[in-house]
Design a protein around this motif. Sequence first.
Motif, PDB file in Angstrom:
ATOM      1  N   GLN A   8      17.776  -7.903  -1.042  1.00 49.43           N
ATOM      2  CA  GLN A   8      17.663  -8.534   0.275  1.00 49.43           C
ATOM      3  C   GLN A   8      17.108  -7.548   1.301  1.00 49.43           C
ATOM      4  O   GLN A   8      16.296  -7.912   2.156  1.00 49.43           O
ATOM      5  N   GLU A   9      17.539  -6.300   1.192  1.00 48.81           N
ATOM      6  CA  GLU A   9      17.069  -5.272   2.127  1.00 48.81           C
ATOM      7  C   GLU A   9      15.573  -5.037   1.981  1.00 48.81           C
ATOM      8  O   GLU A   9      14.853  -4.881   2.972  1.00 48.81           O
ATOM      9  N   GLN A  10      15.086  -5.004   0.738  1.00 45.94           N
ATOM     10  CA  GLN A  10      13.661  -4.762   0.497  1.00 45.94           C
ATOM     11  C   GLN A  10      12.808  -5.917   1.018  1.00 45.94           C
ATOM     12  O   GLN A  10      11.752  -5.704   1.617  1.00 45.94           O
ATOM     13  N   LEU A  11      13.276  -7.152   0.786  1.00 47.96           N
ATOM     14  CA  LEU A  11      12.543  -8.313   1.289  1.00 47.96           C
ATOM     15  C   LEU A  11      12.539  -8.308   2.820  1.00 47.96           C
ATOM     16  O   LEU A  11      11.508  -8.576   3.448  1.00 47.96           O
ATOM     17  N   ALA A  12      13.686  -7.976   3.390  1.00 42.31           N
ATOM     18  CA  ALA A  12      13.797  -7.926   4.852  1.00 42.31           C
ATOM     19  C   ALA A  12      12.842  -6.895   5.434  1.00 42.31           C
ATOM     20  O   ALA A  12      12.181  -7.134   6.452  1.00 42.31           O
ATOM     21  N   GLU A  13      12.740  -5.744   4.769  1.00 39.01           N
ATOM     22  CA  GLU A  13      11.859  -4.677   5.246  1.00 39.01           C
ATOM     23  C   GLU A  13      10.396  -5.106   5.198  1.00 39.01           C
ATOM     24  O   GLU A  13       9.624  -4.833   6.120  1.00 39.01           O
ATOM     25  N   LYS A  14      10.009  -5.801   4.135  1.00 34.50           N
ATOM     26  CA  LYS A  14       8.627  -6.269   4.005  1.00 34.50           C
ATOM     27  C   LYS A  14       8.269  -7.285   5.092  1.00 34.50           C
ATOM     28  O   LYS A  14       7.120  -7.368   5.536  1.00 34.50           O
ATOM     29  N   LEU A  15       9.275  -8.061   5.510  1.00 35.73           N
ATOM     30  CA  LEU A  15       9.036  -9.115   6.506  1.00 35.73           C
ATOM     31  C   LEU A  15       9.371  -8.661   7.930  1.00 35.73           C
ATOM     32  O   LEU A  15       9.217  -9.431   8.879  1.00 35.73           O
ATOM     33  N   ASN A  16       9.875  -7.421   8.031  1.00 37.33           N
ATOM     34  CA  ASN A  16      10.250  -6.872   9.339  1.00 37.33           C
ATOM     35  C   ASN A  16      11.338  -7.721  10.015  1.00 37.33           C
ATOM     36  O   ASN A  16      11.272  -8.030  11.196  1.00 37.33           O
ATOM     37  N   VAL A  17      12.324  -8.112   9.202  1.00 42.80           N
ATOM     38  CA  VAL A  17      13.482  -8.839   9.724  1.00 42.80           C
ATOM     39  C   VAL A  17      14.737  -8.112   9.239  1.00 42.80           C
ATOM     40  O   VAL A  17      14.656  -7.165   8.460  1.00 42.80           O
ATOM     41  N   SER A  18      15.899  -8.573   9.675  1.00 46.10           N
ATOM     42  CA  SER A  18      17.144  -7.932   9.257  1.00 46.10           C
ATOM     43  C   SER A  18      17.609  -8.471   7.903  1.00 46.10           C
ATOM     44  O   SER A  18      17.243  -9.582   7.497  1.00 46.10           O
ATOM     45  N   ALA A  62      19.326 -11.719   8.259  1.00 48.60           N
ATOM     46  CA  ALA A  62      18.463 -12.903   8.355  1.00 48.60           C
ATOM     47  C   ALA A  62      18.162 -13.451   6.963  1.00 48.60           C
ATOM     48  O   ALA A  62      18.244 -14.660   6.720  1.00 48.60           O
ATOM     49  N   VAL A  63      17.828 -12.547   6.034  1.00 52.20           N
ATOM     50  CA  VAL A  63      17.541 -12.965   4.652  1.00 52.20           C
ATOM     51  C   VAL A  63      18.783 -13.594   4.023  1.00 52.20           C
ATOM     52  O   VAL A  63      18.703 -14.612   3.325  1.00 52.20           O
ATOM     53  N   SER A  64      19.933 -12.991   4.286  1.00 53.93           N
ATOM     54  CA  SER A  64      21.192 -13.514   3.750  1.00 53.93           C
ATOM     55  C   SER A  64      21.444 -14.939   4.234  1.00 53.93           C
ATOM     56  O   SER A  64      21.878 -15.804   3.463  1.00 53.93           O
ATOM     57  N   LYS A  65      21.158 -15.186   5.505  1.00 58.43           N
ATOM     58  CA  LYS A  65      21.359 -16.534   6.063  1.00 58.43           C
ATOM     59  C   LYS A  65      20.401 -17.542   5.440  1.00 58.43           C
ATOM     60  O   LYS A  65      20.763 -18.693   5.214  1.00 58.43           O
ATOM     61  N   TRP A  66      19.159 -17.111   5.165  1.00 59.73           N
ATOM     62  CA  TRP A  66      18.214 -18.018   4.499  1.00 59.73           C
ATOM     63  C   TRP A  66      18.780 -18.441   3.151  1.00 59.73           C
ATOM     64  O   TRP A  66      18.783 -19.620   2.806  1.00 59.73           O
ATOM     65  N   LEU A  93      21.824 -21.313   5.730  1.00 58.88           N
ATOM     66  CA  LEU A  93      22.259 -21.411   7.127  1.00 58.88           C
ATOM     67  C   LEU A  93      21.074 -21.464   8.089  1.00 58.88           C
ATOM     68  O   LEU A  93      21.182 -22.020   9.181  1.00 58.88           O
ATOM     69  N   ASN A  94      19.973 -20.858   7.677  1.00 60.36           N
ATOM     70  CA  ASN A  94      18.767 -20.816   8.509  1.00 60.36           C
ATOM     71  C   ASN A  94      17.538 -20.910   7.627  1.00 60.36           C
ATOM     72  O   ASN A  94      17.622 -20.722   6.413  1.00 60.36           O
ATOM     73  N   LEU A  95      16.398 -21.155   8.274  1.00 59.54           N
ATOM     74  CA  LEU A  95      15.111 -21.101   7.585  1.00 59.54           C
ATOM     75  C   LEU A  95      14.295 -19.952   8.164  1.00 59.54           C
ATOM     76  O   LEU A  95      14.491 -19.576   9.323  1.00 59.54           O
TER      77      LEU A  95
END
Length: 240
Positions: free
Chosen positions: A21-31, A34-38, A42-44
């Motif tokens: 999740q951290e690696q995906l978040a880093e690639k997308l420049n999000v926390s 945020a990825v965990s909620k997707w 809980l979120n899109l």
Amino acid sequence: MNQEKIGKFISTMRKKKDLTQEQLAEKLNVSKNAVSKWERGLNLPDASIMQDVCSILDISLNELFAGEKLNKDEQIKHSEQTIINILKNQKHRKKIYKICLSILIVVVLIIIGRFTLIKMGYIMDDNLKYTQVYIAEYGDVKGNVDINSFGKKNIAFDIGANKYGEAVFKNPSKALKVLKRDYKDGIKLIQREFNLLPLNRFNYKSYGTFGWQVTIGTEEEKEQARFVSSFMDIYENSFN
């Protein structure tokens, strides 16, 4: 559109790409949150990064909204629905943004309005209200106030202290009303000599300043004018 299904699909495709999740978040420049909620439905992902999500996970936008891999026929079938879903999602976000902005504006206006009313003397700051016994030379910033000299003149002039230990009238509105009635000659003298408007919530400080400086009138009027100044030194502590 099933957010929970989409979340599980994102999680599955992320793991297939050997991404945390951290690696995906880093690639997308999000926390990471945020990825965990997707992935928990809980979120899109925001519309602005959906295409990036798809590119990284090697899926199409149609597959993202379907929450599963699709063949060519299914891709075509889901294309129209995908566009509708994106538009709905953007519209929903804009609506939430407008609501939040409206609430923020109302809150700011309430705060500004309350502050203005306090400064004008229409309402009192709770911290400046009478809450305790006044002790001379203890915590006050206006000097040593002889509370007995005020109380003897009229019970309406009884003095206590606010939260900060400053001398205040226990009932400032009543005190001002009595001052206007019993010391009207001194008030008129100040008004006449210094060309002031009638005493009100907006100009009481001017009366406090000029009461000590009167040079005309009878001795009784001058004495009243000086008392008006002393009164205003206490009165203003309830409003600023």
